[in-house]
Scaffold this motif. Structure first.
Motif, PDB file in Angstrom:
ATOM      1  N   ASP A 345      47.677  49.457  26.653  1.00 35.49           N
ATOM      2  CA  ASP A 345      47.327  48.215  27.158  1.00 35.49           C
ATOM      3  C   ASP A 345      47.091  48.316  28.833  1.00 35.49           C
ATOM      4  OD1 ASP A 345      47.885  45.992  25.238  1.00 35.49           O
ATOM      5  OD2 ASP A 345      49.127  47.267  24.754  1.00 35.49           O
ATOM      6  N   ALA A 346      46.113  47.595  29.134  1.00 35.37           N
ATOM      7  CA  ALA A 346      45.949  47.494  30.529  1.00 35.37           C
ATOM      8  C   ALA A 346      45.708  45.711  30.947  1.00 35.37           C
ATOM      9  CB  ALA A 346      44.599  48.050  31.025  1.00 35.37           C
ATOM     10  N   LEU A 347      46.532  45.476  31.624  1.00 30.85           N
ATOM     11  CA  LEU A 347      46.666  43.958  32.125  1.00 30.85           C
ATOM     12  C   LEU A 347      46.183  43.829  33.511  1.00 30.85           C
ATOM     13  CD1 LEU A 347      49.447  44.685  30.270  1.00 30.85           C
ATOM     14  CD2 LEU A 347      49.160  42.275  29.946  1.00 30.85           C
ATOM     15  N   SER A 348      45.533  42.880  33.797  1.00 32.04           N
ATOM     16  CA  SER A 348      45.149  42.670  35.504  1.00 32.04           C
ATOM     17  C   SER A 348      45.283  41.296  35.690  1.00 32.04           C
ATOM     18  CB  SER A 348      43.520  43.048  35.702  1.00 32.04           C
ATOM     19  OG  SER A 348      43.396  44.354  35.282  1.00 32.04           O
ATOM     20  N   LEU A 349      45.830  41.103  36.682  1.00 33.03           N
ATOM     21  CA  LEU A 349      46.203  39.730  37.470  1.00 33.03           C
ATOM     22  C   LEU A 349      45.018  39.439  38.385  1.00 33.03           C
ATOM     23  CD1 LEU A 349      50.033  39.751  38.149  1.00 33.03           C
ATOM     24  CD2 LEU A 349      48.927  39.100  36.083  1.00 33.03           C
ATOM     25  N   VAL A 350      44.282  38.238  38.104  1.00 33.20           N
ATOM     26  CA  VAL A 350      43.275  37.813  38.917  1.00 33.20           C
ATOM     27  C   VAL A 350      43.496  36.530  39.823  1.00 33.20           C
ATOM     28  CG1 VAL A 350      40.799  37.514  38.632  1.00 33.20           C
ATOM     29  CG2 VAL A 350      41.945  38.965  37.281  1.00 33.20           C
ATOM     30  N   GLY A 351      43.473  36.752  41.098  1.00 38.02           N
ATOM     31  CA  GLY A 351      43.710  35.496  41.898  1.00 38.02           C
ATOM     32  C   GLY A 351      42.497  35.350  42.716  1.00 38.02           C
ATOM     33  N   PRO A 352      42.603  34.245  43.489  1.00 34.73           N
ATOM     34  CA  PRO A 352      41.383  34.074  44.462  1.00 34.73           C
ATOM     35  C   PRO A 352      40.916  35.158  45.165  1.00 34.73           C
ATOM     36  CG  PRO A 352      42.898  32.043  44.496  1.00 34.73           C
ATOM     37  CD  PRO A 352      43.583  33.372  43.828  1.00 34.73           C
ATOM     38  N   LYS A 353      41.958  36.021  45.717  1.00 31.64           N
ATOM     39  CA  LYS A 353      41.413  36.989  46.489  1.00 31.64           C
ATOM     40  C   LYS A 353      40.752  38.224  45.893  1.00 31.64           C
ATOM     41  CE  LYS A 353      44.641  36.262  50.216  1.00 31.64           C
ATOM     42  NZ  LYS A 353      45.830  36.982  51.128  1.00 31.64           N
ATOM     43  N   ASP A 354      40.951  38.365  44.351  1.00 29.07           N
ATOM     44  CA  ASP A 354      40.479  39.350  43.560  1.00 29.07           C
ATOM     45  C   ASP A 354      39.205  38.754  42.863  1.00 29.07           C
ATOM     46  OD1 ASP A 354      43.044  41.086  43.273  1.00 29.07           O
ATOM     47  OD2 ASP A 354      43.838  39.224  42.617  1.00 29.07           O
ATOM     48  N   TRP A 355      38.521  37.660  42.954  1.00 24.25           N
ATOM     49  CA  TRP A 355      37.610  37.168  42.301  1.00 24.25           C
ATOM     50  C   TRP A 355      36.346  37.855  42.538  1.00 24.25           C
ATOM     51  CZ3 TRP A 355      37.191  34.875  37.906  1.00 24.25           C
ATOM     52  CH2 TRP A 355      36.132  34.252  37.679  1.00 24.25           C
ATOM     53  N   LEU A 356      36.159  38.515  43.877  1.00 24.74           N
ATOM     54  CA  LEU A 356      34.602  39.107  43.953  1.00 24.74           C
ATOM     55  C   LEU A 356      34.972  40.400  43.445  1.00 24.74           C
ATOM     56  CD1 LEU A 356      34.012  38.070  47.898  1.00 24.74           C
ATOM     57  CD2 LEU A 356      33.050  37.124  45.749  1.00 24.74           C
ATOM     58  N   ASN A 357      35.956  40.888  43.440  1.00 23.19           N
ATOM     59  CA  ASN A 357      36.237  42.344  42.877  1.00 23.19           C
ATOM     60  C   ASN A 357      36.076  42.180  41.405  1.00 23.19           C
ATOM     61  OD1 ASN A 357      36.704  43.495  45.468  1.00 23.19           O
ATOM     62  ND2 ASN A 357      38.912  43.341  45.033  1.00 23.19           N
ATOM     63  N   PHE A 358      36.595  41.082  40.733  1.00 19.49           N
ATOM     64  CA  PHE A 358      36.520  40.937  39.192  1.00 19.49           C
ATOM     65  C   PHE A 358      35.004  40.803  38.854  1.00 19.49           C
ATOM     66  CE2 PHE A 358      36.013  37.805  35.789  1.00 19.49           C
ATOM     67  CZ  PHE A 358      36.619  38.597  34.799  1.00 19.49           C
ATOM     68  N   LYS A 359      34.240  39.949  39.557  1.00 16.02           N
ATOM     69  CA  LYS A 359      33.101  39.653  39.357  1.00 16.02           C
ATOM     70  C   LYS A 359      32.058  40.994  39.435  1.00 16.02           C
ATOM     71  CE  LYS A 359      31.482  36.539  38.108  1.00 16.02           C
ATOM     72  NZ  LYS A 359      31.328  36.217  36.469  1.00 16.02           N
ATOM     73  N   ALA A 360      32.321  41.868  40.466  1.00 14.85           N
ATOM     74  CA  ALA A 360      31.803  43.211  40.558  1.00 14.85           C
ATOM     75  C   ALA A 360      32.109  44.034  39.363  1.00 14.85           C
ATOM     76  CB  ALA A 360      32.250  43.899  41.842  1.00 14.85           C
ATOM     77  N   LEU A 361      33.474  43.897  39.013  1.00 15.33           N
ATOM     78  CA  LEU A 361      33.755  44.785  37.821  1.00 15.33           C
ATOM     79  C   LEU A 361      33.097  44.339  36.536  1.00 15.33           C
ATOM     80  CD1 LEU A 361      35.517  46.781  36.674  1.00 15.33           C
ATOM     81  CD2 LEU A 361      37.317  44.836  36.244  1.00 15.33           C
ATOM     82  N   GLU A 362      32.770  42.984  36.437  1.00 16.17           N
ATOM     83  CA  GLU A 362      31.864  42.599  35.230  1.00 16.17           C
ATOM     84  C   GLU A 362      30.433  43.132  35.291  1.00 16.17           C
ATOM     85  OE1 GLU A 362      33.125  38.384  33.140  1.00 16.17           O
ATOM     86  OE2 GLU A 362      31.976  38.450  35.106  1.00 16.17           O
ATOM     87  N   GLY A 363      29.914  43.235  36.385  1.00 21.58           N
ATOM     88  CA  GLY A 363      28.613  43.725  36.623  1.00 21.58           C
ATOM     89  C   GLY A 363      28.859  45.417  36.591  1.00 21.58           C
ATOM     90  N   PHE A 364      29.743  45.937  36.941  1.00 20.31           N
ATOM     91  CA  PHE A 364      29.944  47.250  36.633  1.00 20.31           C
ATOM     92  C   PHE A 364      29.961  47.905  34.970  1.00 20.31           C
ATOM     93  CE2 PHE A 364      32.614  51.225  36.690  1.00 20.31           C
ATOM     94  CZ  PHE A 364      31.920  52.117  37.198  1.00 20.31           C
ATOM     95  N   LEU A 365      30.768  47.037  34.520  1.00 24.69           N
ATOM     96  CA  LEU A 365      30.963  47.132  32.921  1.00 24.69           C
ATOM     97  C   LEU A 365      29.735  46.468  31.915  1.00 24.69           C
ATOM     98  CD1 LEU A 365      34.980  46.694  32.784  1.00 24.69           C
ATOM     99  CD2 LEU A 365      33.625  48.740  32.998  1.00 24.69           C
ATOM    100  N   SER A 366      28.980  45.800  32.796  1.00 26.18           N
ATOM    101  CA  SER A 366      28.030  45.230  31.955  1.00 26.18           C
ATOM    102  C   SER A 366      28.467  44.426  30.640  1.00 26.18           C
ATOM    103  CB  SER A 366      26.927  46.351  31.369  1.00 26.18           C
ATOM    104  OG  SER A 366      26.260  46.889  32.595  1.00 26.18           O
ATOM    105  N   GLN A 367      29.615  43.902  31.164  1.00 26.69           N
ATOM    106  CA  GLN A 367      30.154  42.913  29.882  1.00 26.69           C
ATOM    107  C   GLN A 367      30.689  41.457  30.463  1.00 26.69           C
ATOM    108  OE1 GLN A 367      33.863  44.447  27.817  1.00 26.69           O
ATOM    109  NE2 GLN A 367      32.721  46.289  28.630  1.00 26.69           N
ATOM    110  N   THR A 368      30.896  40.712  29.825  1.00 25.88           N
ATOM    111  CA  THR A 368      31.822  39.422  30.395  1.00 25.88           C
ATOM    112  C   THR A 368      32.989  39.728  29.808  1.00 25.88           C
ATOM    113  OG1 THR A 368      29.766  37.820  29.949  1.00 25.88           O
ATOM    114  CG2 THR A 368      31.812  36.875  30.007  1.00 25.88           C
ATOM    115  N   LEU A 369      33.943  39.481  30.618  1.00 25.34           N
ATOM    116  CA  LEU A 369      35.543  39.764  30.257  1.00 25.34           C
ATOM    117  C   LEU A 369      36.234  38.548  30.286  1.00 25.34           C
ATOM    118  CD1 LEU A 369      36.012  42.498  33.325  1.00 25.34           C
ATOM    119  CD2 LEU A 369      35.524  42.933  30.731  1.00 25.34           C
TER     120      LEU A 369
END
Length: 446
Positions: A345-369
């Motif tokens: 299991d992999a869990l990730s906490l996404v706050g305001p400071k993480d948002w740009l990194n999260f959107k970059a991750l979506e693009g990197f994985l080519s999927q909507t999380l």
């Protein structure tokens, strides 16, 4: 495919069976026969796919079946980007060569240089090393590589990213002869520096791509949770500990300071913890890794220093307290769980400071999380729109250009007057169809 189908020496098959391996993974099925046949390899596979055994078995096969080129020089050299990964590789190597007469040595940066020179003087058949320290020993004449038969680079992309290009070229040059075989493993084959490097070092390599670097492990359940701020994240983290049935767990943070602070706080919650970060000396880091691998702590809090090379089957969960800045590190982080066919299991906490990194991750994985919520600890933050950069204002036209603009659009009488005043000869202007805007978007690789 069973290992017995890979044309390996019977002694190797006995060792593999003794270690508990029966079925070869996909990277092993493709890499082992090609490497045994003497081909150079340029291979890519995700973390936890069994690539270490995919190059260790052919290496030992070559040493067993062929005569050494030199009585003193190492026969096999394995380079790894970090001390942690090099130690993991060395541990597996020791298991594989345990019932053979072949000697091996581990050469790491940050450890006693003189003791290492004495170890190299014992003429080991196998050397596992970090590139910087091995290049230092080469420069001091503590070993020679003219008789090297097999050069293996594990996570070559990471070594190049860490700036070891010069050292790797020096090592390759020291072993530059036609009988050398080279196996290069990389997290990605879409790395320009890796491809340029491979073109110089490898001879007509066979390219093997098992999984793209953006593919997450199929045996890992990925979950994302919105967070409002630091205190909220800590409350959510505590709730996850209480509500998850875990054996061992790794928490990844962004900074060394957060690592120590969280370790203290989690210990106050009643859990046995260890903290690992890059500012510790090598002896301290080794001790922490060994203690966690031995099960002396339930939770390891660390920076990305442990995102590669840590192979512990009991790690059932990974939690990203902070998302990594580089999306590929997410794949390596979560790859610490779900090892050897186990579920994770992999869990990730996404706050305001993480948002740009999260959107970059979506693009990197080519999927909507998708996101889920922790009961009673739901976040108000739900992400925000990323503002697009405004186009730069158009430069003001020069006076003459303005006059010509009026010539094209003004009444005929005014046109003649202006043309006469500026002294330009009247000319016919053909209207051309506007060119369509070029689509400069690019598909994300893998």
């Amino acid at each position: 495919m069973h290992f017995s189908e890979l044309a390996l020496d019977k002694r190797l098959l006995t060792t593999v069976e003794h270690l508990g391996f029966t079925q070869a993974t996909e990277i092993q099925q493709k890499a082992i026969p090609a490497a045994v046949a003497g081909k150079d390899l340029l291979a890519s596979s995700r973390t936890g796919s069994g690539k270490t055994l995919a190059y260790l078995l052919p290496a030992l096969q070559r040493v067993i079946k062929s005569r050494a080129l030199s009585k003193k020089d190492p026969r096999v050299l394995i380079l790894a980007p970090t001390r942690e990964l090099a130690k993991q590789v060395y541990g597996q190597l020791r298991l594989v060569v345990s019932n053979t007469p072949y000697k091996s040595e581990l050469i790491l940066g940050g450890e006693d240089f003189n003791l290492q020179s004495k170890a190299l003087a014992r003429d080991p058949h196998f050397v596992v090393a970090t590139p910087g320290r091995l290049a230092d020993h080469l420069e001091h004449g503590h070993l020679y590589l003219k008789g090297l038969e097999l050069l293996i680079l594990d996570e070559a992309d990471r070594m190049l990213d860490l700036g070891f290009d010069k050292q790797l070229k020096a090592i390759s040059k020291a072993a530059d002869h036609r009988k050398r075989q080279t196996l290069l493993f990389s997290a990605t084959l879409d790395h320009a520096q890796v491809n340029n490097f491979a073109a110089d070092m490898l001879d007509s390599p066979l390219r093997i791509r098992i999984d793209n670097e953006a593919q997450v492990h199929a045996d890992i359940n990925h979950r994302f949770i919105f967070s409002d701020h630091l205190d909220h994240k800590e409350a959510q983290l505590k709730a996850l500990f209480e509500r998850q049935d875990f054996t061992q767990l790794i928490v990844f943070t962004a900074t060394r300071g957060d690592t120590d602070r969280l370790a203290t706080k989690i210990a106050e919650w009643g859990y046995t913890t260890l903290a690992l970060s890059g500012d510790l000396n090598q002896g301290q880091r080794n001790g922490i890794m060994q203690d966690f691998a031995a099960g002396k702590a339930q939770i390891l809090i660390t920076t990305d220093v442990a995102s590669r090379g840590l192979d512990i089957a009991r790690v059932s969960h990974v939690i990203n307290f902070d998302l990594p800045k580089h999306s590929e590190e997410y794949v390596h982080r979560v790859g610490r769980t779900g090892r050897a066919g186990a579920k994770g299991d992999a869990l990730s906490l996404v706050g305001p400071k993480d948002w740009l990194n999260f959107k970059a991750l979506e693009g990197f994985l080519s999927q909507t999380l998708a996101f889920e919520a922790i009961p009673d600890l739901q976040a108000k933050f739900k992400g925000f729109k990323i503002k697009k950069e405004k186009a730069a204002p158009k430069a003001k036209a020069a006076p003459k250009a303005k006059a010509m603009a009026k010539v094209k659009t003004g009444p005929k009488k005014v046109q003649k007057k202006i043309l006469k005043e500026v002294g330009d000869a009247p000319m016919m202007v053909r209207k051309r169809p506007m060119k369509p805007d070029l689509d400069t978007s690019k598909d994300l690789d893998d």
